[in-house]
Design a protein around this motif. Structure first.
Motif, PDB file in Angstrom:
ATOM      1  N   ASP A 110     -62.502 -16.627  38.803  1.00 37.94           N
ATOM      2  CA  ASP A 110     -62.895 -15.964  40.059  1.00 37.94           C
ATOM      3  C   ASP A 110     -62.124 -14.653  40.231  1.00 37.94           C
ATOM      4  OD1 ASP A 110     -64.546 -18.084  40.652  1.00 37.94           O
ATOM      5  OD2 ASP A 110     -63.214 -18.976  42.152  1.00 37.94           O
ATOM      6  N   ILE A 114     -63.286 -10.505  40.123  1.00 37.44           N
ATOM      7  CA  ILE A 114     -63.103  -9.605  41.270  1.00 37.44           C
ATOM      8  C   ILE A 114     -62.290  -8.370  40.871  1.00 37.44           C
ATOM      9  CG2 ILE A 114     -62.041  -9.350  43.560  1.00 37.44           C
ATOM     10  CD1 ILE A 114     -62.687 -12.320  44.071  1.00 37.44           C
TER      11      ILE A 114
ATOM     12  N   GLU B 126     -73.876 -21.132  44.341  1.00 33.50           N
ATOM     13  CA  GLU B 126     -73.853 -20.455  45.647  1.00 33.50           C
ATOM     14  C   GLU B 126     -72.486 -20.594  46.332  1.00 33.50           C
ATOM     15  OE1 GLU B 126     -78.624 -21.012  46.689  1.00 33.50           O
ATOM     16  OE2 GLU B 126     -77.199 -22.597  47.186  1.00 33.50           O
ATOM     17  N   GLU B 129     -70.123 -18.130  44.775  1.00 24.22           N
ATOM     18  CA  GLU B 129     -70.341 -16.772  45.283  1.00 24.22           C
ATOM     19  C   GLU B 129     -69.827 -16.634  46.717  1.00 24.22           C
ATOM     20  OE1 GLU B 129     -71.003 -14.197  43.434  1.00 24.22           O
ATOM     21  OE2 GLU B 129     -71.046 -15.671  41.814  1.00 24.22           O
ATOM     22  N   MET B 130     -70.059 -17.673  47.527  1.00 23.41           N
ATOM     23  CA  MET B 130     -69.607 -17.663  48.923  1.00 23.41           C
ATOM     24  C   MET B 130     -68.074 -17.555  48.960  1.00 23.41           C
ATOM     25  SD  MET B 130     -70.427 -20.629  51.776  1.00 23.41           S
ATOM     26  CE  MET B 130     -72.128 -20.878  51.318  1.00 23.41           C
ATOM     27  N   LYS B 132     -66.040 -16.398  46.635  1.00 26.64           N
ATOM     28  CA  LYS B 132     -65.575 -15.093  46.162  1.00 26.64           C
ATOM     29  C   LYS B 132     -65.826 -14.002  47.194  1.00 26.64           C
ATOM     30  CE  LYS B 132     -66.805 -14.098  41.889  1.00 26.64           C
ATOM     31  NZ  LYS B 132     -67.561 -14.261  40.627  1.00 26.64           N
ATOM     32  N   PHE B 133     -66.949 -14.119  47.888  1.00 27.30           N
ATOM     33  CA  PHE B 133     -67.260 -13.118  48.913  1.00 27.30           C
ATOM     34  C   PHE B 133     -66.222 -13.162  50.046  1.00 27.30           C
ATOM     35  CE2 PHE B 133     -69.104 -11.488  52.781  1.00 27.30           C
ATOM     36  CZ  PHE B 133     -69.637 -10.275  52.355  1.00 27.30           C
ATOM     37  N   ILE B 134     -65.952 -14.368  50.537  1.00 24.11           N
ATOM     38  CA  ILE B 134     -64.976 -14.485  51.637  1.00 24.11           C
ATOM     39  C   ILE B 134     -63.597 -14.028  51.160  1.00 24.11           C
ATOM     40  CG2 ILE B 134     -63.837 -16.065  53.257  1.00 24.11           C
ATOM     41  CD1 ILE B 134     -66.333 -17.884  53.038  1.00 24.11           C
ATOM     42  N   ASN B 136     -62.828 -11.901  48.930  1.00 23.58           N
ATOM     43  CA  ASN B 136     -62.722 -10.470  48.677  1.00 23.58           C
ATOM     44  C   ASN B 136     -63.021  -9.601  49.897  1.00 23.58           C
ATOM     45  OD1 ASN B 136     -62.154  -8.334  46.999  1.00 23.58           O
ATOM     46  ND2 ASN B 136     -64.227  -8.197  46.159  1.00 23.58           N
ATOM     47  N   HIS B 137     -63.722 -10.124  50.867  1.00 24.26           N
ATOM     48  CA  HIS B 137     -64.179  -9.268  51.967  1.00 24.26           C
ATOM     49  C   HIS B 137     -63.614  -9.586  53.331  1.00 24.26           C
ATOM     50  CE1 HIS B 137     -67.280  -8.549  48.902  1.00 24.26           C
ATOM     51  NE2 HIS B 137     -67.220  -7.320  49.365  1.00 24.26           N
ATOM     52  N   GLN B 138     -63.189 -10.833  53.539  1.00 25.53           N
ATOM     53  CA  GLN B 138     -62.744 -11.132  54.896  1.00 25.53           C
ATOM     54  C   GLN B 138     -61.249 -10.986  55.036  1.00 25.53           C
ATOM     55  OE1 GLN B 138     -64.251 -14.718  56.670  1.00 25.53           O
ATOM     56  NE2 GLN B 138     -66.355 -14.010  56.456  1.00 25.53           N
TER      57      GLN B 138
END
Lengths: 126, 190
Positions: A110, A114, B126, B129-130, B132-134, B136-138
């Motif tokens: 992961d 990134i 999914e 991805e969820m 990794k998104f949190i 990296n972005h939150q």
């Protein structure tokens, strides 16, 4: 630059950041309730190191457990290393995981996806 | 008041219980629980893979409780300790069950429900991805991982999160979350 050395506890990892050798190590468990407090000196140290890094920095991450609160802070550490890498310095990241620990391997993947520095995934076989 | 903590707790501890606790959720308690469960899992001779999963999921469950418990108004303070929560770790057949319970303000339920339902309807990819998104972005809140905990639990266990909200009064409900870790873990990537 003074090295950053923090001894491990049952909930926080052992940290050895050595600017002279260009070696960055985090080992053990990282499961504190408030990880921001613990990781701030690490991120600050790297910010300083970034100004004058060794041509090659070796990073050894060997975690047995880490919680989601630490995961954001660990990403902050990697983002500093990414900046050092982007400034045309060599950064080698070794991600250690215990035999069969697929979750830890996946966590390394992961991060790798990134920050876009290739990781060396190293399985520790007992 | 239909909801009885005592009945609820009695139901939970009816089975093969490794650890049951009701009271204030603080750092000292978390440390004690983690130590206790770690040594019990050693005693059970569980493979390290299972031990690690149970431990990881327990850490997240406890820290979720720690960060998100809503305190009840003063009029209840004779009935419940501050930061009151329930934790039961039990073994049901070939699964470990980690149950946590805490009071939650009714106005927070819709958001939390939606979040859990979204996690439960996501597949492995999914969830990855969820996560990794949190990650990296939150922004990290002072309360913790910015909602990563539940996603992480779902990813690591591969099981659905089971929840209930039992109405308590006009302002509060009791929120129970059951997390299951299989004793036999199948290889991923298959």
């Amino acid at each position: 630059m003074e090295p950053l050395i923090i001894e491990g506890t049952p909930k926080t990892p052992t940290v050895r950041f050595d600017a002279e050798k260009g070696v960055i190590e985090i080992k053990g468990r990282s499961i504190p309730e408030n990880s921001v407090e613990f990781y701030k000196p690490l991120v600050d140290w790297l910010e300083e190191y970034k100004k004058n890094p060794k041509p090659k920095t070796t990073v050894n991450i060997q975690l047995e457990y880490f919680n989601t609160s630490s995961s954001k802070c660990i990403l902050d550490v990697f983002k500093k290393l990414e900046a050092i890498h982007k400034a045309k310095n060599e950064v080698e990241i070794n991600w250690y995981y215990e035999e069969d620990d697929e979750d830890m391997l996946e966590a390394g993947e992961d991060y790798e996806s990134i920050i876009r520095i290739p990781f060396k995934m190293i399985e520790i076989v007992e | 008041m239909n909801f009885s903590i005592e009945d609820y707790y009695a139901d939970l501890i009816d089975g093969n219980v490794l650890l049951a606790y009701k009271g204030s959720i603080n750092t000292e308690l978390i440390n004690n629980v983690l130590d206790t469960i770690e040594s019990k899992l050693q005693d059970f001779n569980e493979p390290s893979k299972v031990r690690k999963k149970v431990y990881n999921v327990l850490v997240e469950s406890l820290q979720n409780l720690f960060h998100h418990i809503d305190d009840l108004p003063d009029e209840y303070k004779d009935d419940f300790e501050s930061r009151f929560g329930i934790l039961v770790v039990s073994k049901e057949g070939n699964k470990y069950r980690i149950s946590t319970g805490n009071f939650i303000r009714n106005d927070k339920i819709a958001y939390l429900k939606e979040k859990i339902d979204q996690i439960n309807s996501s597949n492995r990819e999914e969830l990855k991805e969820m996560y990794k998104f949190i990650l990296n972005h939150q922004k990290l809140s002072e309360k913790g991982g910015g909602g990563l905990g539940l996603v992480d639990i779902a990813r690591k266990t591969g099981n659905k999160l089971k929840y209930t909200f039992v109405p308590f009064d006009d302002e509060y409900s009791f929120y129970n979350l059951d997390v299951f870790v299989d004793e036999v873990i199948e290889k991923k990537n298959s």
